[in-house]
Motif scaffolding. Sequence first.
Motif, PDB file in Angstrom:
ATOM      1  N   LEU A  72      -3.041   5.202  -4.955  1.00 24.75           N
ATOM      2  CA  LEU A  72      -3.987   5.013  -4.063  1.00 24.75           C
ATOM      3  C   LEU A  72      -4.052   6.634  -3.646  1.00 24.75           C
ATOM      4  O   LEU A  72      -3.104   7.245  -3.738  1.00 24.75           O
ATOM      5  CB  LEU A  72      -3.342   4.171  -2.809  1.00 24.75           C
ATOM      6  N   ASP A  73      -4.904   6.854  -2.646  1.00 24.75           N
ATOM      7  CA  ASP A  73      -5.360   8.318  -2.058  1.00 24.75           C
ATOM      8  C   ASP A  73      -4.876   8.115  -0.382  1.00 24.75           C
ATOM      9  O   ASP A  73      -4.236   9.169  -0.105  1.00 24.75           O
ATOM     10  CB  ASP A  73      -6.637   8.786  -2.322  1.00 24.75           C
ATOM     11  N   LEU A 114       0.517   3.933  -3.018  1.00 25.70           N
ATOM     12  CA  LEU A 114       0.459   5.685  -2.505  1.00 25.70           C
ATOM     13  C   LEU A 114       1.434   6.325  -3.215  1.00 25.70           C
ATOM     14  O   LEU A 114       1.172   7.464  -3.758  1.00 25.70           O
ATOM     15  CB  LEU A 114       0.327   5.433  -1.002  1.00 25.70           C
ATOM     16  N   SER A 142      -1.116  10.987   0.521  1.00 29.05           N
ATOM     17  CA  SER A 142      -0.287  11.401  -0.668  1.00 29.05           C
ATOM     18  C   SER A 142       0.366  12.672  -0.097  1.00 29.05           C
ATOM     19  O   SER A 142      -0.504  13.434   0.569  1.00 29.05           O
ATOM     20  CB  SER A 142      -0.890  11.248  -1.721  1.00 29.05           C
ATOM     21  N   VAL A 169       4.781   9.706   2.813  1.00 27.93           N
ATOM     22  CA  VAL A 169       3.258   9.626   3.439  1.00 27.93           C
ATOM     23  C   VAL A 169       3.225  10.766   4.272  1.00 27.93           C
ATOM     24  O   VAL A 169       4.260  11.256   5.037  1.00 27.93           O
ATOM     25  CB  VAL A 169       3.154   8.291   4.359  1.00 27.93           C
ATOM     26  N   SER A 219       0.890  -1.326   0.019  1.00 24.75           N
ATOM     27  CA  SER A 219      -0.103  -0.091  -0.011  1.00 24.75           C
ATOM     28  C   SER A 219       0.743   1.350   0.111  1.00 24.75           C
ATOM     29  O   SER A 219       0.464   2.184  -0.522  1.00 24.75           O
ATOM     30  CB  SER A 219      -1.040  -0.056   1.249  1.00 24.75           C
ATOM     31  N   ILE A 245      -3.975   5.751   3.351  1.00 23.11           N
ATOM     32  CA  ILE A 245      -3.906   4.459   3.892  1.00 23.11           C
ATOM     33  C   ILE A 245      -4.472   4.406   5.039  1.00 23.11           C
ATOM     34  O   ILE A 245      -4.010   5.100   5.819  1.00 23.11           O
ATOM     35  CB  ILE A 245      -2.461   3.946   3.918  1.00 23.11           C
TER      36      ILE A 245
END
Length: 660
Positions: free
Chosen positions: A84-85, A79, A212, A100, A75, A87
């Motif tokens: 992905l947007d 990201l 993000s 992150v 994940s 976690i």
Amino acid sequence: MIKIVKIFFFFITCSLGLLGSNIKKEYKVAIDPKMPPFQFVEDGEYQGLNIDLLNIIGARHGIKFNYISMEKERSIKELDKGNLDLILGIRFKDDLINKVKFSDNILQSSTCIVTSKKNSSRVKNNFGEEAFVVAVEKDSSEYEYLKNLKKVNFNVTLDQKSLFELLKMDRADFSIGVKEVAEYLLVSDDVEEDYELINSYTAPISYYIGASLLDEDLLDIINKELKNIKINGEYEKLYNKWTKNFEKEKLKKITDMMTRISLFAGFLIIIFLISFFWNFQLKNKVKDKTSELLESNKQLEDKIIEIRNTTELNSIICESSPRSIVILNKKGEVNFLNNNTLEMFNLSQDYIGKNIKNIPIIREMLTQEKLKSIVNNKKNSFTNDLLKIINGEEHYFRYIIYQLLDYKKNVIGVFLTIEDATREKLLKERAAEKEKEAAISSMISGIAHEIRNPLTSIRTYVEILPYKQNNETFKKELVEIVPKEVDRVNKLIENLIDYSKPRSVNIEKINIFNLVESCILLVKPTVSKSKIKLRTDIKDDLVIKADKNQLKQIVINILLNSIDAINDKKNKFNIEEDYNIKINGYKEKGKVCLSFFDNGIGLKQKEAENIFKIFYTTKANGTGIGLAVSKQLIEKNNGEIFVESEEGKYTKFIIKFEGV
């Protein structure tokens, strides 16, 4: 009617908020589904405390969150790629800061140890003396604490639920993990009677929502709503909905059993007096029930012993840690110092019970301002470094400050861990100097050729001077050309000396255009020799605050890497094409950005992921130091570095600094 108007204005407000930001209607959210009761999948639906929290936030802002089950490491990669947007339910780690952005904490828990009753006595009596197999989650704080203990073997899992599965399969003597997850699994599997749960609050655990680096607007909304949910009592209701207090339930069962047995025993006695003729049967029943009552009493006694053993186990864990550990109450008074702390700072147990202001070096790490921030729940942790002179020698300490919580999640104090990182700092400094020496060696041959050309011109003019001293045209050329050639040589030598000589850190205002030009002067001979076109497009108003010498090292390291990448491509593929290095300087969202592009051999995905790790190299004769040192120096100057690459095509490094 009033209610309809309020709803209308609520949706108007939400719409205006979304129009003024980069908020989308839908977001992809990765979750680890093996962490009940906080996040899990049941009957094909995503459920749990964390899911409810995010859904409440989404409903209030017209956002739909689409959940995807995904293992943690994958994940993070997705990201970083932009697939992905968010976690959901991720722990904080220093090495994720550049990948992150973390929300405020959505969950605070603590560690606990679970063992079967058949192993209970052995674990309690022989912990630290006998070798045990421990089930623990990979890369967790529990794993970091225990991996330095002697006589401990690990059975590492990727999630919390698997810890309990290993324990049930007898593949571990005990597990250590998140308290609420263990309680939930014990209750849901109806095996409370077969296992014992030992609480430990010495290692707090916090979970966050990871976003993000570019999703600041969404993260602002999430943090704001989290604060509101906690303040208005919604969080407490959700927490009570999804969690059960294992210890209270167990004690309640025992108490209820004792009450029932007592009432039943009294009833039997009355029946015994009334029904003398049924004496024999009643005696047997009373005997049986009395045995049950004695067993219940024994369980209560065992519980008292267990609580005492829990305290002792906490002390063992703290003393076995390779780090210094200090535990303080909310007033800043010392409750615990492990032996590592006493030895590291030459302290004594006399400091127990005294205020932190009596321990100068600890006071510098945990200031009154930080203590108030932790105690008042404004911030749940701090991570920092401290340089200190002890007995005439420099010592470099890295420390982390956590909240200390009770079982109700109330802050009861502060947990401070300290490690001596002096050796690590020295090794990094030596690595940086070694890379600098390698860069100088790489440039010297090209610079020597560049110096030889003007010297040849000067020598030629000097040799023919006796023959043309009366020639006015010759004298004019001599006066004009020779000083220019001398200045050219002098400038090359000055730049090389300035780059190579060691000096202390000096933060100053730096014009990016001038800095890059001085670096190009040093590598230009090497670029020309490799038949590479070097182009720049840098605005002349880009100014930052940093150490000029360190920035020169960064730029030269990256340029030399680009030259090597192009030469590798030439040697490997023997392709005739225009080889370029492009340097661009520009502003983006208030930051000064500097990008380096080359159409060299490029990087594989795995190489790009590891390129900044120390001693990792893709070159046959490389050291793996240059880019690791460059990244360290960039971060030291409050900057960030990113890499984009495609194998066989190109590589692009982007550096971002705060503008002045």
